[in-house]
Every structure is written in structure tokens, then in C-alpha cells.
Design an enzyme around this catalytic site. Structure first.
Site, PDB file in Angstrom:
ATOM      1  N   LYS A 102      11.991   1.298   2.634  1.00 33.26           N
ATOM      2  CA  LYS A 102      11.377   1.054   3.954  1.00 33.26           C
ATOM      3  C   LYS A 102      12.451   0.681   4.977  1.00 33.26           C
ATOM      4  O   LYS A 102      12.449   1.191   6.112  1.00 33.26           O
ATOM      5  CB  LYS A 102      10.309  -0.041   3.846  1.00 33.26           C
ATOM      6  CG  LYS A 102       9.090   0.378   3.015  1.00 33.26           C
ATOM      7  CD  LYS A 102       8.408   1.638   3.559  1.00 33.26           C
ATOM      8  CE  LYS A 102       7.296   2.158   2.686  1.00 33.26           C
ATOM      9  NZ  LYS A 102       6.777   3.452   3.110  1.00 33.26           N
ATOM     10  N   SER A 115       6.777  -1.641   6.406  1.00 36.16           N
ATOM     11  CA  SER A 115       6.102  -2.729   5.692  1.00 36.16           C
ATOM     12  C   SER A 115       6.663  -4.078   6.106  1.00 36.16           C
ATOM     13  O   SER A 115       7.853  -4.202   6.437  1.00 36.16           O
ATOM     14  CB  SER A 115       6.325  -2.528   4.193  1.00 36.16           C
ATOM     15  OG  SER A 115       6.012  -3.687   3.477  1.00 36.16           O
ATOM     16  N   ALA A 116       5.829  -5.089   6.000  1.00 31.58           N
ATOM     17  CA  ALA A 116       6.272  -6.470   6.207  1.00 31.58           C
ATOM     18  C   ALA A 116       7.366  -6.857   5.223  1.00 31.58           C
ATOM     19  O   ALA A 116       8.076  -7.838   5.445  1.00 31.58           O
ATOM     20  CB  ALA A 116       5.090  -7.416   6.037  1.00 31.58           C
ATOM     21  N   LEU A 162      -3.705  -7.560  -4.863  1.00 30.44           N
ATOM     22  CA  LEU A 162      -4.756  -8.565  -5.041  1.00 30.44           C
ATOM     23  C   LEU A 162      -6.169  -8.022  -4.814  1.00 30.44           C
ATOM     24  O   LEU A 162      -7.068  -8.254  -5.625  1.00 30.44           O
ATOM     25  CB  LEU A 162      -4.476  -9.740  -4.079  1.00 30.44           C
ATOM     26  CG  LEU A 162      -5.481 -10.881  -4.099  1.00 30.44           C
ATOM     27  CD1 LEU A 162      -5.573 -11.514  -5.477  1.00 30.44           C
ATOM     28  CD2 LEU A 162      -5.079 -11.934  -3.052  1.00 30.44           C
ATOM     29  N   ASN A 202       0.594  15.959  -2.100  1.00 28.64           N
ATOM     30  CA  ASN A 202       0.739  16.584  -3.427  1.00 28.64           C
ATOM     31  C   ASN A 202      -0.205  15.948  -4.447  1.00 28.64           C
ATOM     32  O   ASN A 202      -0.125  16.251  -5.637  1.00 28.64           O
ATOM     33  CB  ASN A 202       2.191  16.524  -3.929  1.00 28.64           C
ATOM     34  CG  ASN A 202       2.645  15.107  -4.208  1.00 28.64           C
ATOM     35  OD1 ASN A 202       1.934  14.147  -3.916  1.00 28.64           O
ATOM     36  ND2 ASN A 202       3.829  14.967  -4.770  1.00 28.64           N
ATOM     37  N   LEU A 203      -1.084  15.062  -3.971  1.00 24.99           N
ATOM     38  CA  LEU A 203      -2.116  14.428  -4.814  1.00 24.99           C
ATOM     39  C   LEU A 203      -1.510  13.691  -6.014  1.00 24.99           C
ATOM     40  O   LEU A 203      -2.168  13.513  -7.032  1.00 24.99           O
ATOM     41  CB  LEU A 203      -3.148  15.474  -5.287  1.00 24.99           C
ATOM     42  CG  LEU A 203      -3.848  16.262  -4.168  1.00 24.99           C
ATOM     43  CD1 LEU A 203      -4.807  17.302  -4.771  1.00 24.99           C
ATOM     44  CD2 LEU A 203      -4.606  15.329  -3.223  1.00 24.99           C
ATOM     45  N   TYR A 211      11.778  -0.265  -3.656  1.00 27.75           N
ATOM     46  CA  TYR A 211      10.693   0.111  -2.743  1.00 27.75           C
ATOM     47  C   TYR A 211      10.975  -0.440  -1.348  1.00 27.75           C
ATOM     48  O   TYR A 211      10.917   0.293  -0.346  1.00 27.75           O
ATOM     49  CB  TYR A 211       9.343  -0.416  -3.257  1.00 27.75           C
ATOM     50  CG  TYR A 211       8.293  -0.485  -2.176  1.00 27.75           C
ATOM     51  CD1 TYR A 211       7.631   0.659  -1.764  1.00 27.75           C
ATOM     52  CD2 TYR A 211       8.017  -1.692  -1.531  1.00 27.75           C
ATOM     53  CE1 TYR A 211       6.698   0.600  -0.742  1.00 27.75           C
ATOM     54  CE2 TYR A 211       7.078  -1.759  -0.511  1.00 27.75           C
ATOM     55  CZ  TYR A 211       6.428  -0.618  -0.113  1.00 27.75           C
ATOM     56  OH  TYR A 211       5.518  -0.686   0.910  1.00 27.75           O
ATOM     57  N   PHE A 258       2.824   9.217   5.739  1.00 25.58           N
ATOM     58  CA  PHE A 258       2.415   8.208   4.754  1.00 25.58           C
ATOM     59  C   PHE A 258       3.002   8.495   3.370  1.00 25.58           C
ATOM     60  O   PHE A 258       3.118   7.575   2.562  1.00 25.58           O
ATOM     61  CB  PHE A 258       0.889   8.210   4.579  1.00 25.58           C
ATOM     62  CG  PHE A 258       0.109   7.714   5.757  1.00 25.58           C
ATOM     63  CD1 PHE A 258       0.146   6.381   6.126  1.00 25.58           C
ATOM     64  CD2 PHE A 258      -0.695   8.582   6.502  1.00 25.58           C
ATOM     65  CE1 PHE A 258      -0.596   5.915   7.198  1.00 25.58           C
ATOM     66  CE2 PHE A 258      -1.435   8.131   7.573  1.00 25.58           C
ATOM     67  CZ  PHE A 258      -1.389   6.794   7.927  1.00 25.58           C
TER      68      PHE A 258
END
Ligand code: UFG
Length: 340
Positions: free
Chosen positions: A156, A127-128, A203, A34-35, A152, A83
Site C-alpha cells: 500500500k 489503507s490506514a 473482526l 479474475n475471481l 501487505y 481494487f
């Protein structure tokens, strides 16, 4: 005939690099996006690299009606790489419902439609962060998960559990959960890369924007951690290596693996923030202005991956050396900023 893969969030940072890896491996790619945090131009970049522009459908995964018609058009797909999700830890703390609705609502719709249209395989971006502050390093897939420290992170952990329960109930669906460590860098051609909105949280884009003069200096969050040099340690994995792991995961399922596979995706190597700044200077010749700042709330002091399982089962390992990854990140930033 080549096999078709649906890539949700395929116009984003990890998604666009994965489109390249899929096309280079002979898959037919359809992007659902959906940008909301990505640019359609990234698919032009994919086309310039591979010679093939993936088909694109502008669709929000939380809109089940629109997503159903997109799936109906591509019911011949053999897999989905999912994703499409929000990923800013801080924003998830201030707007948790946005994160639960988008990240979990989208996933539930994707799984529902996979069932409806008999699409048999899913790769999920985990994710880690699911390991929290680990007691032992490096972490393996057997390392106990910790309660999430942000909404968040919770999406996950819950996303993984939703997929496990779904595969248990509908064993015609197979799943691979990929636990990413810290993806950085860009395609070596500088045709695609990371394009954060506003001030970067992470970072690597902060480093390259500082090097480009967009930011005055880098804030290094904390220098008094219980690590060899006092700085936080992470496992920085090249984005192209990460992208190729998705192809390996799909191939594994397409060649008959069933149930739920879980893999860490990192290099197996820990690098501190200061080591990364030094390596960036060595790779690019740019000496970065930085200041030591207070610790950032919620940061894990040190985490890196044991990736033996992915190596053994998927026959995948990270191969791009850190200096090449940093050079590609800088090449991409120069391209975006119009620096010669
Ligand atoms: N850092 C700085 N200055 C900055 C930005 C980051 O010193 O301006 C430091 C952080 O303190 C940390 C390291 O750089 O020590 C890496 O920070 P990132 O924000 O790039 O990455 P994180 O490891 O915090 O975050 C990643 C993913 C998240 C995930 C999180 C937890 O980006 O999606 O790991 O696993 F939730």
C-alpha cells in the site's frame, strides 16, 4: 451518454458495493476481475439492486497481454477504480512475493495501460495501515507515515508512491489515494456483502459467523491495551458510505482536479472491540460468545480517522449509523447461511 468506469476487483467486497454506487450515480461500469477471491454472483446481486448488470471481463491484472486487450475494448473509459489486490496481512508475511507480484505488478500494468490508452483518472485503494502506530489521534492525511509492518502494508505504501511518481511524470493522469479504515457491513438489501474464504481474519465476519454458529466463539485479541477499556480501538466505516466516497473522488477528478489527492475514509469515531460486540448485541439481539485471547502480533492499539478533508474537498462524509451497519452485516450473514 454516460461515462464509463473500469472497476478492477469489482466482484469483491468493496468493489461490488462501489459498482452499485457508480451505477446509481449514472456511470457505465465495466468490471475487470479474475475471481481469485470473489464470486461472479456478486454481479448478479449488483444487477438485482440496480437493475443493471455491469459488463464483466475475467482478467488478471498481472497479465499485461490480457489486460491490454481488456483496456483496448474499453479505451473510452474516463477512469479506473483499482481494487484488485490481495489483503490478508498474515498471508503476506508467509508469502511476500505473491503480494508484491500481485498488488504491485497489477497496479503497474494498470497505470501503464492508462497511459497507453489515455484513460485519465485512477482511484487507488490504500489503507490506514500506512500510518502504522500513530503518535497522535485521530490521524489526518498529514500524519507521518510509518514503515510498513507487513508485506501487505508495504504494497500500500509503495502503491501510493508508484502512483505519485507516475502522476509526476505523466501529469495527464490524475489520482486519488483513498486510505480506508475498517470497512464493515453489507448492502441493506442483503444482495451483496463480504464473503471471506475459510476462517475470517477480520473482526466483523468473525462476529457474524460466530453469531450464525459457524464459529464456536469469538477470540478477542488482548484486553490490556492502553485504551479506555483495554481493547483495541478502530474506526469502523459502513461499506455503503465507503463505496459512495469512490464516486465522490471520481467526480472531483472529472470536474478538473489534477495531481494526487489523498483522503482518509472513516467515520471519525473510534470503537473498541468490546464496544463493537455490545453494539452488535444491541443492533441484532444476538449475544455473542467470546473469550479473551492473547494479543495478535502486529495489532495497532488504537487508530481512528480525521475525515475533515474528504468532507471539505469531496463533500463526502460517513452517514450510516453503526447499529444499521451491524444490522446489515447480520442480515447478510443470515442470507448466506440460510438463517430465517
Ligand atoms: N480482532 C479480534 N478477534 C478477531 C479478529 C480481530 O479481537 O477474531 C480484533 C483485532 O485484534 C483488532 C480489531 O479486531 O483489534 C480489528 O481487526 P481486523 O482484523 O478486523 O482489522 P485490522 O484493523 O487489524 O485490519 C485492518 C484491515 C487491514 C489493514 C489493517 C491495518 O483489515 O487490511 O487494518 O490498518 F492492514
Amino acid at each position: 451518454m454516460s461515462q464509463k468506469i473500469i472497476v478492477t476487483g469489482g466482484a469483491g467486497y468493496i468493489g461490488s458495493h462501489t459498482c452499485v454506487a457508480l451505477i446509481e450515480s449514472g456511470f457505465d461500469v465495466v468490471v475487470f476481475d479474475n475471481l481469485s477471491n470473489s464470486q461472479i454472483d456478486s454481479l448478479d446481486g449488483v444487477a438485482r439492486i440496480t437493475g443493471t448488470r455491469p459488463e464483466f471481463i475475467n482478467v488478471d491484472c498481472t497479465d499485461i497481454t490480457a489486460l491490454r486487450s481488456a483496456f483496448a475494448t474499453h479505451r473510452d473509459a474516463v477512469g479506473v477504480i483499482h481494487f484488485a489486490a490481495f489483503k490478508a496481512v498474515g498471508e503476506s508475511v508467509s508469502n511476500p512475493l505473491l503480494y508484491y507480484r500481485n498488488n504491485l505488478g497489477g497496479l503497474i500494468n494498470v497505470l501503464d495501460l492508462m497511459r497507453e490508452f489515455d484513460v485519465p483518472n485512477i482511484v487507488f485503494s490504500s489503507s490506514a495501515t500506512v500510518y502504522g502506530v500513530p503518535e497522535k489521534l485521530p490521524v489526518t492525511e498529514q500524519t507521518p507515515l510509518q514503515p510498513a509492518t507487513s508485506p501487505y502494508g508495504a504494497t500500500k505504501v509503495m502503491g501510493e508512491n508508484i502512483i505519485r511518481d507516475t502522476v509526476r511524470a505523466y501529469p495527464q493522469i490524475s489520482a486519488t489515494l483513498l486510505r480506508y479504515f475498517n470497512p464493515i457491513g453489507a448492502h441493506p438489501s442483503a444482495e451483496i456483502g463480504e464473503l471471506p474464504n475459510g476462517i475470517p481474519n477480520n473482526l466483523m465476519p468473525y462476529i457474524t459467523q460466530t453469531a450464525a454458529g459457524i464459529r464456536e466463539y469469538l477470540n478477542v485479541f488482548g484486553d490490556d491495551y492502553d485504551t479506555p477499556d483495554g481493547f483495541c480501538v478502530r474506526d469502523y466505516i459502513d461499506i455503503n458510505d465507503l463505496a459512495r466516497a469512490h464516486v465522490a473522488a471520481l467526480r472531483h477528478m472529472l470536474s478538473g482536479a489534477t495531481g494526487v489527492g489523498v483522503f482518509n475514509l472513516g467515520t471519525g469515531q473510534g470503537t473498541s472491540v468490546m464496544e463493537l460486540i455490545d453494539a452488535f448485541r444491541d443492533a441484532t439481539g444476538v449475544d455473542l460468545p467470546y473469550r479473551i485471547a492473547p494479543r495478535r502480533a502486529g495489532d495497532v492499539p488504537a487508530i481512528w480517522a480525521n475525515c475533515d478533508l474528504a468532507s471539505r474537498v469531496l463533500n463526502w462524509r460517513a452517514v450510516v449509523p453503526l447499529n444499521e451497519t451491524l444490522a446489515s452485516a447480520w442480515r447478510w450473514q443470515k442470507h448466506v447461511s440460510g438463517i430465517k
